[in-house]
Design a protein around this motif. Structure first.
Motif, PDB file in Angstrom:
ATOM      1  N   TRP A  52       0.815  -1.220   0.000  1.00 55.01           N
ATOM      2  CA  TRP A  52       0.000   0.000   0.000  1.00 55.01           C
ATOM      3  C   TRP A  52       0.847   1.269   0.000  1.00 55.01           C
ATOM      4  O   TRP A  52       0.620   2.185  -0.806  1.00 55.01           O
ATOM      5  CB  TRP A  52      -0.936  -0.022   1.208  1.00 55.01           C
ATOM      6  N   HIS A  53       1.818   1.349   0.881  1.00 54.35           N
ATOM      7  CA  HIS A  53       2.617   2.576   0.987  1.00 54.35           C
ATOM      8  C   HIS A  53       3.498   2.781  -0.245  1.00 54.35           C
ATOM      9  O   HIS A  53       3.708   3.917  -0.678  1.00 54.35           O
ATOM     10  CB  HIS A  53       3.467   2.533   2.260  1.00 54.35           C
ATOM     11  N   THR A  54       4.009   1.683  -0.799  1.00 57.90           N
ATOM     12  CA  THR A  54       4.801   1.800  -2.020  1.00 57.90           C
ATOM     13  C   THR A  54       3.937   2.293  -3.174  1.00 57.90           C
ATOM     14  O   THR A  54       4.363   3.148  -3.962  1.00 57.90           O
ATOM     15  CB  THR A  54       5.442   0.450  -2.375  1.00 57.90           C
ATOM     16  N   ALA A  55       2.726   1.770  -3.269  1.00 59.35           N
ATOM     17  CA  ALA A  55       1.816   2.215  -4.322  1.00 59.35           C
ATOM     18  C   ALA A  55       1.503   3.700  -4.185  1.00 59.35           C
ATOM     19  O   ALA A  55       1.417   4.435  -5.178  1.00 59.35           O
ATOM     20  CB  ALA A  55       0.528   1.391  -4.274  1.00 59.35           C
ATOM     21  N   PHE A  56       1.342   4.158  -2.952  1.00 56.25           N
ATOM     22  CA  PHE A  56       1.072   5.585  -2.720  1.00 56.25           C
ATOM     23  C   PHE A  56       2.253   6.441  -3.181  1.00 56.25           C
ATOM     24  O   PHE A  56       2.071   7.507  -3.773  1.00 56.25           O
ATOM     25  CB  PHE A  56       0.794   5.806  -1.238  1.00 56.25           C
ATOM     26  N   ALA A  57       3.476   5.962  -2.935  1.00 54.09           N
ATOM     27  CA  ALA A  57       4.659   6.714  -3.362  1.00 54.09           C
ATOM     28  C   ALA A  57       4.797   6.702  -4.882  1.00 54.09           C
ATOM     29  O   ALA A  57       5.119   7.728  -5.495  1.00 54.09           O
ATOM     30  CB  ALA A  57       5.907   6.113  -2.709  1.00 54.09           C
ATOM     31  N   VAL A  58       4.556   5.543  -5.505  1.00 54.22           N
ATOM     32  CA  VAL A  58       4.659   5.444  -6.959  1.00 54.22           C
ATOM     33  C   VAL A  58       3.617   6.320  -7.634  1.00 54.22           C
ATOM     34  O   VAL A  58       3.862   6.903  -8.705  1.00 54.22           O
ATOM     35  CB  VAL A  58       4.507   3.972  -7.404  1.00 54.22           C
ATOM     36  N   LEU A  59       2.453   6.436  -7.030  1.00 55.72           N
ATOM     37  CA  LEU A  59       1.370   7.232  -7.605  1.00 55.72           C
ATOM     38  C   LEU A  59       1.814   8.656  -7.884  1.00 55.72           C
ATOM     39  O   LEU A  59       1.425   9.253  -8.895  1.00 55.72           O
ATOM     40  CB  LEU A  59       0.178   7.225  -6.645  1.00 55.72           C
ATOM     41  N   HIS A  60       2.642   9.212  -7.004  1.00 54.13           N
ATOM     42  CA  HIS A  60       3.045  10.605  -7.154  1.00 54.13           C
ATOM     43  C   HIS A  60       4.120  10.797  -8.219  1.00 54.13           C
ATOM     44  O   HIS A  60       4.559  11.924  -8.452  1.00 54.13           O
ATOM     45  CB  HIS A  60       3.534  11.153  -5.808  1.00 54.13           C
ATOM     46  N   THR A  61       4.551   9.716  -8.857  1.00 51.35           N
ATOM     47  CA  THR A  61       5.490   9.845  -9.976  1.00 51.35           C
ATOM     48  C   THR A  61       4.760   9.784 -11.319  1.00 51.35           C
ATOM     49  O   THR A  61       5.394   9.951 -12.358  1.00 51.35           O
ATOM     50  CB  THR A  61       6.536   8.713  -9.937  1.00 51.35           C
ATOM     51  N   LEU A  62       3.449   9.545 -11.285  1.00 47.95           N
ATOM     52  CA  LEU A  62       2.686   9.371 -12.518  1.00 47.95           C
ATOM     53  C   LEU A  62       2.069  10.681 -12.970  1.00 47.95           C
ATOM     54  O   LEU A  62       1.815  11.581 -12.174  1.00 47.95           O
ATOM     55  CB  LEU A  62       1.587   8.323 -12.329  1.00 47.95           C
ATOM     56  N   ASP A  63       1.807  10.729 -14.275  1.00 47.60           N
ATOM     57  CA  ASP A  63       1.142  11.861 -14.892  1.00 47.60           C
ATOM     58  C   ASP A  63       0.097  11.317 -15.846  1.00 47.60           C
ATOM     59  O   ASP A  63       0.227  10.206 -16.344  1.00 47.60           O
ATOM     60  CB  ASP A  63       2.154  12.741 -15.643  1.00 47.60           C
ATOM     61  N   LEU A  64      -0.938  12.109 -16.120  1.00 48.84           N
ATOM     62  CA  LEU A  64      -1.958  11.663 -17.061  1.00 48.84           C
ATOM     63  C   LEU A  64      -1.379  11.377 -18.434  1.00 48.84           C
ATOM     64  O   LEU A  64      -1.886  10.526 -19.179  1.00 48.84           O
ATOM     65  CB  LEU A  64      -3.070  12.722 -17.169  1.00 48.84           C
ATOM     66  N   ASP A  65      -0.305  12.087 -18.792  1.00 49.30           N
ATOM     67  CA  ASP A  65       0.326  11.855 -20.092  1.00 49.30           C
ATOM     68  C   ASP A  65       1.029  10.508 -20.159  1.00 49.30           C
ATOM     69  O   ASP A  65       1.436  10.069 -21.242  1.00 49.30           O
ATOM     70  CB  ASP A  65       1.336  12.968 -20.393  1.00 49.30           C
ATOM     71  N   ASP A  66       1.200   9.830 -19.020  1.00 50.95           N
ATOM     72  CA  ASP A  66       1.890   8.538 -18.999  1.00 50.95           C
ATOM     73  C   ASP A  66       0.968   7.371 -19.339  1.00 50.95           C
ATOM     74  O   ASP A  66       1.423   6.228 -19.392  1.00 50.95           O
ATOM     75  CB  ASP A  66       2.492   8.283 -17.606  1.00 50.95           C
ATOM     76  N   SER A  67      -0.316   7.625 -19.563  1.00 50.96           N
ATOM     77  CA  SER A  67      -1.283   6.541 -19.721  1.00 50.96           C
ATOM     78  C   SER A  67      -0.941   5.631 -20.894  1.00 50.96           C
ATOM     79  O   SER A  67      -0.969   4.396 -20.771  1.00 50.96           O
ATOM     80  CB  SER A  67      -2.693   7.116 -19.903  1.00 50.96           C
ATOM     81  N   ILE A  68      -0.607   6.230 -22.036  1.00 49.49           N
ATOM     82  CA  ILE A  68      -0.284   5.412 -23.215  1.00 49.49           C
ATOM     83  C   ILE A  68       0.965   4.589 -22.951  1.00 49.49           C
ATOM     84  O   ILE A  68       1.036   3.396 -23.286  1.00 49.49           O
ATOM     85  CB  ILE A  68      -0.103   6.305 -24.453  1.00 49.49           C
ATOM     86  N   GLY A  69       1.963   5.197 -22.333  1.00 56.38           N
ATOM     87  CA  GLY A  69       3.187   4.467 -22.016  1.00 56.38           C
ATOM     88  C   GLY A  69       2.946   3.324 -21.041  1.00 56.38           C
ATOM     89  O   GLY A  69       3.566   2.267 -21.143  1.00 56.38           O
ATOM     90  N   ILE A  70       2.028   3.525 -20.102  1.00 59.29           N
ATOM     91  CA  ILE A  70       1.715   2.469 -19.135  1.00 59.29           C
ATOM     92  C   ILE A  70       1.052   1.292 -19.838  1.00 59.29           C
ATOM     93  O   ILE A  70       1.373   0.125 -19.577  1.00 59.29           O
ATOM     94  CB  ILE A  70       0.816   3.015 -18.016  1.00 59.29           C
ATOM     95  N   VAL A  71       0.118   1.577 -20.746  1.00 55.21           N
ATOM     96  CA  VAL A  71      -0.572   0.498 -21.462  1.00 55.21           C
ATOM     97  C   VAL A  71       0.406  -0.273 -22.333  1.00 55.21           C
ATOM     98  O   VAL A  71       0.469  -1.516 -22.295  1.00 55.21           O
ATOM     99  CB  VAL A  71      -1.719   1.075 -22.311  1.00 55.21           C
ATOM    100  N   LEU A  72       1.187   0.435 -23.143  1.00 52.93           N
ATOM    101  CA  LEU A  72       2.139  -0.248 -24.013  1.00 52.93           C
ATOM    102  C   LEU A  72       3.230  -0.936 -23.202  1.00 52.93           C
ATOM    103  O   LEU A  72       3.676  -2.040 -23.555  1.00 52.93           O
ATOM    104  CB  LEU A  72       2.764   0.760 -24.990  1.00 52.93           C
ATOM    105  N   GLY A  73       3.649  -0.307 -22.114  1.00 53.78           N
ATOM    106  CA  GLY A  73       4.672  -0.913 -21.269  1.00 53.78           C
ATOM    107  C   GLY A  73       4.208  -2.200 -20.632  1.00 53.78           C
ATOM    108  O   GLY A  73       5.007  -3.117 -20.416  1.00 53.78           O
ATOM    109  N   THR A  74       2.916  -2.301 -20.340  1.00 55.17           N
ATOM    110  CA  THR A  74       2.375  -3.539 -19.769  1.00 55.17           C
ATOM    111  C   THR A  74       2.539  -4.694 -20.740  1.00 55.17           C
ATOM    112  O   THR A  74       2.907  -5.811 -20.366  1.00 55.17           O
ATOM    113  CB  THR A  74       0.896  -3.359 -19.424  1.00 55.17           C
ATOM    114  N   VAL A  75       2.263  -4.450 -22.022  1.00 55.58           N
ATOM    115  CA  VAL A  75       2.371  -5.497 -23.036  1.00 55.58           C
ATOM    116  C   VAL A  75       3.825  -5.839 -23.335  1.00 55.58           C
ATOM    117  O   VAL A  75       4.183  -7.008 -23.494  1.00 55.58           O
ATOM    118  CB  VAL A  75       1.646  -5.061 -24.323  1.00 55.58           C
ATOM    119  N   LEU A  76       4.680  -4.817 -23.392  1.00 56.19           N
ATOM    120  CA  LEU A  76       6.073  -5.034 -23.783  1.00 56.19           C
ATOM    121  C   LEU A  76       6.951  -5.512 -22.634  1.00 56.19           C
ATOM    122  O   LEU A  76       8.016  -6.080 -22.875  1.00 56.19           O
ATOM    123  CB  LEU A  76       6.652  -3.742 -24.355  1.00 56.19           C
ATOM    124  N   ALA A  77       6.513  -5.294 -21.392  1.00 51.67           N
ATOM    125  CA  ALA A  77       7.386  -5.550 -20.247  1.00 51.67           C
ATOM    126  C   ALA A  77       7.665  -7.028 -20.037  1.00 51.67           C
ATOM    127  O   ALA A  77       8.782  -7.413 -19.693  1.00 51.67           O
ATOM    128  CB  ALA A  77       6.783  -4.947 -18.983  1.00 51.67           C
TER     129      ALA A  77
END
Length: 259
Positions: A52-77
């Motif tokens: 939980w606490h790690t997820a809260f910290a990671v959340l603050h590194t995200l931006d709405l512009d990262d959405s496409i990268g997150i989707v493609l990164g999920t498939v490519l990772a």
């Protein structure tokens, strides 16, 4: 008066139909929005090791512009997950496109309006993306068996359709219902596959790195979530510990080519 009431009824029916269509479009939009939100939430917890606490910290590194990268990164990772998705989704998108062409041909034969026989541009686009992904995967990893696996899935789907075409009772009704709703089923299967991938793929949407630090004999392995002037926000590979590292403590950074 009776004539006026009868004349007004078609308009009321058309208005009701338009209202129902708008409600259906709104419902579909809300469903996709909910799925997108759930996808991002599952990715956030998965890459954080469901801490939980790690997820809260990671959340603050995200931006709405990262959405496409997150989707493609999920498939490519993850190469294994990517292979499974390609083997299953490529035939599914192929059947969606072919089903759309067959539906359009049947509508033309029945003399229906051309506006009812729309080209499935979304399906064609998804099929093209799946073909490009399959090609890139085969060329990158030399897995020439992957297209054969997709052909096998196609054969199974065709065989199942042939066997159930003349079926009676509930099996026959279910198969005919699936044939009429093939596009929706493909979309639903695609969304479900992406949600499952979001929940199980622990690799973040950025490459794995080896970071050497001043005063540390062993380098850190993990993911640089954010690189701002003066510091790095770093997520370790195994323990999923969230660290903030000063730039002056970093001796070197090297990408690790592992998938």
């Amino acid at each position: 008066m009776a004539h006026q009431e009868q004349a007004g009824r078609p308009g009321q029916g058309e208005g009701a139909g338009e209202g129902e269509e708008r409600r259906h479009g709104l419902s579909s939009g809300l469903t996709l929005t909910t799925a997108a939100f759930l996808f991002l939430l599952l990715r956030l917890f998965a890459v954080s090791g469901y801490q939980w606490h790690t997820a809260f910290a990671v959340l603050h590194t995200l931006d709405l512009d990262d959405s496409i990268g997150i989707v493609l990164g999920t498939v490519l990772a993850d190469s294994v997950v990517a292979a499974v998705l390609l083997v299953v989704l490529l035939p599914a998108f192929l059947f969606r496109v072919l089903g759309g062409f067959m539906l359009a041909a049947r509508m033309r034969e029945e003399g229906k309006l051309d506006r009812d026989a729309r080209i499935d541009l979304a399906g064609i686009g998804m099929l093209a993306i799946a073909v490009a992904g399959m090609t890139a995967y085969v060329l990158s990893f030399g897995t020439w068996w992957l297209p054969l696996a997709s052909v096998l899935v196609v054969a199974v789907m065709v065989g199942f359709g042939v066997l159930t075409r003349g079926a009676q009772g509930q099996v026959g009704e279910a198969s005919r219902w699936a044939g009429r709703h093939v596009m929706g089923l493909v979309l639903g299967a695609s969304v479900l596959a992406m949600l499952v991938s979001a929940a199980v793929v622990r690799t973040p949407w950025m490459p794995l790195e080896r970071v050497e630090l001043q005063g540390h004999e062993q380098p850190l392995r993990g993911y640089v979530l954010e690189a701002e002037p003066g510091f790095l926000k770093f997520l370790t590979e195994k323990d999923r510990e969230f660290l903030i590292i000063r730039d002056e403590d970093v001796k070197s950074r090297e990408e690790v080519l592992e998938h």
